[in-house]
Design a protein around this motif. Sequence first.
Motif, PDB file in Angstrom:
ATOM      1  N   GLU A 104       3.705 -39.705 -58.538  1.00 21.36           N
ATOM      2  CA  GLU A 104       4.694 -38.831 -57.912  1.00 21.36           C
ATOM      3  C   GLU A 104       5.073 -37.665 -58.837  1.00 21.36           C
ATOM      4  N   ASN A 109      -2.552 -51.717 -56.890  1.00 22.44           N
ATOM      5  CA  ASN A 109      -1.112 -51.957 -56.916  1.00 22.44           C
ATOM      6  C   ASN A 109      -0.342 -50.738 -56.411  1.00 22.44           C
ATOM      7  N   GLU A 155      -0.805 -50.515 -52.636  1.00 22.74           N
ATOM      8  CA  GLU A 155      -0.014 -51.546 -51.967  1.00 22.74           C
ATOM      9  C   GLU A 155       1.472 -51.202 -52.005  1.00 22.74           C
ATOM     10  N   ASP A 156       1.907 -50.691 -53.136  1.00 26.71           N
ATOM     11  CA  ASP A 156       3.317 -50.335 -53.303  1.00 26.71           C
ATOM     12  C   ASP A 156       3.727 -49.339 -52.211  1.00 26.71           C
ATOM     13  N   GLN A 195       3.424 -50.924 -48.631  1.00 31.78           N
ATOM     14  CA  GLN A 195       4.424 -51.931 -48.283  1.00 31.78           C
ATOM     15  C   GLN A 195       5.836 -51.377 -48.249  1.00 31.78           C
ATOM     16  N   THR A 196       6.120 -50.383 -49.115  1.00 28.34           N
ATOM     17  CA  THR A 196       7.529 -50.017 -49.267  1.00 28.34           C
ATOM     18  C   THR A 196       7.871 -48.611 -48.796  1.00 28.34           C
ATOM     19  N   GLU A 197       6.957 -47.663 -48.900  1.00 26.77           N
ATOM     20  CA  GLU A 197       7.297 -46.301 -48.474  1.00 26.77           C
ATOM     21  C   GLU A 197       6.684 -45.947 -47.118  1.00 26.77           C
ATOM     22  N   PHE A 198       5.479 -46.467 -46.867  1.00 26.57           N
ATOM     23  CA  PHE A 198       4.806 -46.113 -45.612  1.00 26.57           C
ATOM     24  C   PHE A 198       4.480 -47.363 -44.797  1.00 26.57           C
ATOM     25  N   ASP A 200       2.301 -33.127 -47.289  1.00 22.48           N
ATOM     26  CA  ASP A 200       2.783 -34.280 -48.073  1.00 22.48           C
ATOM     27  C   ASP A 200       1.608 -35.032 -48.674  1.00 22.48           C
ATOM     28  N   PHE A 201       1.747 -35.441 -49.879  1.00 25.90           N
ATOM     29  CA  PHE A 201       0.935 -36.467 -50.521  1.00 25.90           C
ATOM     30  C   PHE A 201       1.678 -36.881 -51.783  1.00 25.90           C
ATOM     31  N   VAL A 202       1.377 -38.033 -52.280  1.00 25.91           N
ATOM     32  CA  VAL A 202       2.083 -38.513 -53.475  1.00 25.91           C
ATOM     33  C   VAL A 202       1.773 -37.554 -54.628  1.00 25.91           C
TER      34      VAL A 202
END
Lengths: 98, 997
Positions: B704, B736, B739-740, B743-746, B886-888
């Motif tokens: 990020e 990881n 997955e992060d 699971q949590t942001e998208f 948008d992209f990380v």
Amino acid sequence: MLLIRCPYCEEERPELEFRNAGEAHIARPTNIAAESDDDFEKFFFIRANPKGVIYERWRHIHGCARFFNAVRDTVTDRFVMTYKAGEPKPAKLPGASK
Amino acid sequence: MNAAFRISGAGRLSQAKTASFSFDDKPYIGIEGDTLASALLANGVHLVGRSFKYHRPRGFLSAGAEEPNALVQIVRDDARKTPNVRATVQELYDGLTANSQNRWPSLAFDVGALNDIASPLFSAGFYYKTFMWPKWAWKDLYEPKIRAAAGLGVSPDKPDPDHYAARYAHCEVLVLGGGAAGIAAALAAAETGVRVILADEQAEFGGSLRFESGARIDGQGGYAWAQAAIAKLKAMDNVRVLSRTTAFGYYAQNFVGLVERVSDHLKSPGRELARERLWQVRAKRVVIATGAIERHMVFANNDRPGVMLASAARTYLNHYGVAVGRNIGVYTANDSAYAAAIDLKKAGINIAAIVDLRDNPAGPVIDEARALGIEINFGRAVVSAGGKLRVSSMTVQPKNGGGERTIPVDAILMSAGWTPSVHLFSQSRGKVAFNDATKRFVPGTYAQDCVSVGTCCGTDGLAASVDEAYAAGAKAAKEAGGKAGKGAKPKVDAGESWSRGMLGAAPGAGPGTTVKAFVDFQNDVTAKDIRQAVHEGMHSIEHVKRFTTNGMATDQGKTSNMHGLAIAAETLGKPIPQVGLTTFRAPYTPVTFGSIVGHARGALFDPTRRTATHGWAASHGAVFEDVGHWKRAWYFPKAGEDMHAAVDRECVTVRKAAGLFDASTLGKIEVVGPDAAKFMELLYTNPWEKLETGRCRYGIMLREDGFIYDDGVVGRLAPDRFHVTTTTGGAPRVMNHMEDYLQTEFPHLNVWLTSITEQWAVIAVQGPKSRDIIAPLVDGIDMSDEAMPHMSVREGKICGVPTRLFRMSFTGERGFEVNVPADYGEAVWEALWAEGQKHGATAYGTETMHVLRAEKGYIIVGQDTDGTVTPNDAGLDWAVGKKKTDFVGIRGLTRPDLVAKGRKQLVGLKTKDPKVVLEEGAQIVADPKQAIPMKMIGHVTSSYWSENCGRSIALALVAGGRDRMGQTLYVPMPNGTIEVEVTGMVFVDEKGERLNG
């Protein structure tokens, strides 16, 4: 070694199966590209680092591989509770009234 | 034949079972069941060591784990030479060989003892003050000399041949300490049916019942009761009884580390037995019954061999049948030393006198001692011990001053009182509280599900301890889910009880004196040292401890901490609780590295990952290198080739004909699902929605913050299916990271991620002949340039097995990467190798791979980037989708510092002398004549000899690098400064034509 309750597996498992993933309840802004420098700094760099109760993310990486949230006391290392990712920050902690 | 000091009829050892042993090459005879200490004492040997700093002669202070003095080296063979073994703990076996430590040329005549004469020079803080200058001398002169003169035993210089076992265990109730209290607690808990573990550091259970001749429980002697109770516990299925097992560490959530000494007491352990076993126990409840440790009296020359704790002398007599002298003096400030005098007197040993610091004490033991005709002196102090290699006298004086009297003795027993062993309680993060009446720290506030019982809790008296422990054991079991027990509480018929005593320096060693009255024997800290530390400004007990090293030796101050604290408090003029106690830390007693490491050493230290072609590579002479856990073929030398020759040949052959390379270690992740393209758009800087099925793209992943995190070629196998590759080292963290976010942001994206690194073996075939090598083996794939251009992927068969065939290149040549199920990897490699032989192909390793990619300016994330490099810095701006919203990392990329001018950018470097190969990591400067420290403007990230270019090549991160094209920069090295020219990053085929033909 700590025992941590995975809210998905619904059991306590040894710390070795888990990995800490930083402070919880910091949502990535939906329009992140439009964030000001100050707001991005707060989102990305600034963390509470409290002495006492912290809300943090953990991953059961060598188990079900799910990310979840935990409430931990940084003084005693005691896990107050764990809950699934996406669930709101608990309004009241178990045992907090004592 | 009995040894001289073995008392017939005393003790519990069978005198028929002898064991021979040697100490400093002299042979002795002991008895089975002896410790090395009791066996030496039976032979009249008190002098066993020299002290750490002053090299003073030392004997045995104790009969247990708290021993600070009697440290010896136990030698089994060439590789087994264990230093710093406490002779009071080491059990005797036939043939045991022990040596004294820290003496030269001999124990009785030690040159280092000059330190004792020169001791005024060596007071507290001496090292800090004296060896300050000149600066160079510390490393070359002072430190080596100090280390040679001070120090303990000698480390073994061969690998440890023993093996160490490890067990995990769970129980409802864990009882730490197997004295009367611990046994009572274990009985109560065991009777409820819950799982109980009882551990004690000694070979036999019983704790202080080993020496308390006055104890009677359930109608029998205390020690006999303990053995009967242990036999009962051992017979119960729900109980595990561990002797020779020390609880060394108390960690979070009732996780307790125990180390069991399995075979150190055996004559010939054999290979099947581990030396030690580490127990990692998780208990619902813990009962701490660790007892108390007797303190010594602090008076001048209280360290002379023969001066020891009263309870130790009693243990040697009542358990081992050994008298520690024939004419013994006693110096005490509480009742317990009387019991020692009484037992010895009854065994026929002369008690020269009891010197009691108290003015008018009264009690049954005092009456009994008097009735036995022992001389008792109240209100007096022993102000000095005489003798050198062995105590020869004690000088007695009224405690408020007056005439001295010297009494000849051959041993002095001392007792200043008992210190509760709160180590494990304190390690559990419980807070101790100071009891002012009894002058001791006892458990206060608990932090975990544990309870302290008996003397470690400050409970005085055997009956009270057993009652308390039995109730606590039953309660702990009930809380942990046990049923009501049906057993009967042990009934204490008679017991011994003492408390009180004194803390700090005794008369004659008080303020203003300069005598050597030792507080900490192991680190040679005297009462004077502690006062001096306070006078020099150390007001916190933690500072006093570090300045004097009081309590910092391997005995962790078991006998010295309370005395040290009391002297510091007195000097500071503060009450003890205000000065506070130093922190207790694990381990309680020293733990071997072997027991901590267990089986995780040598080949089992870390997993080794091997690719499918490992065996082929090994049989073809590959030299391997470690990349993470992987063994990768580094290069394939032919007969007579060194690494450079092999790599040069491999590099040239790939560009001239072709090469085969095992790329299986690259991370591979399958991204699948209706939203797979959307997910890829968010995780990579590149655009993915419009990538056609069957095509590939080089992707860059950012964190990020905008810095490059990973890269790799991604193939689109279907609209909803991407085959993503990552760097070899990055595979787990990229998974990881993905997955992060998923699971949590998208979490709204319907995507599945699967690691497929191990599923596919990857054989890179690179070079102008690559297609000719692969094509004959492939079914169902048109490999023509029109049908399968550079950066495309096809699914089909090779050698009859499924393949994902990528056309891609990390060499700049026409190239393919053949993915096949890992089980077929070696067979397909063999087939490709056979084809390759027809076209003059070579096998190549990671070194050639590195050189070939550097010739093309392809970066390696983690080598040419370091977590502070943006795509722009690396010259990869083209891979960032300019129209994406948008992209990380999109916001991180626009941070002011990341768009500022003058950032370090990746460029090529050519040395002015083409033969010179730069060192990776070397720093770059603009002006070699500037003053040191020079301003460094960058560093070399990659550097190789390129046989294809006939010169060296390098990549470097240089501030404002792309504006410096053609400039001369400098790389200062120890052997001179190297001139370099800044160039582009591509050294071979700048237009990239070879990719296509």
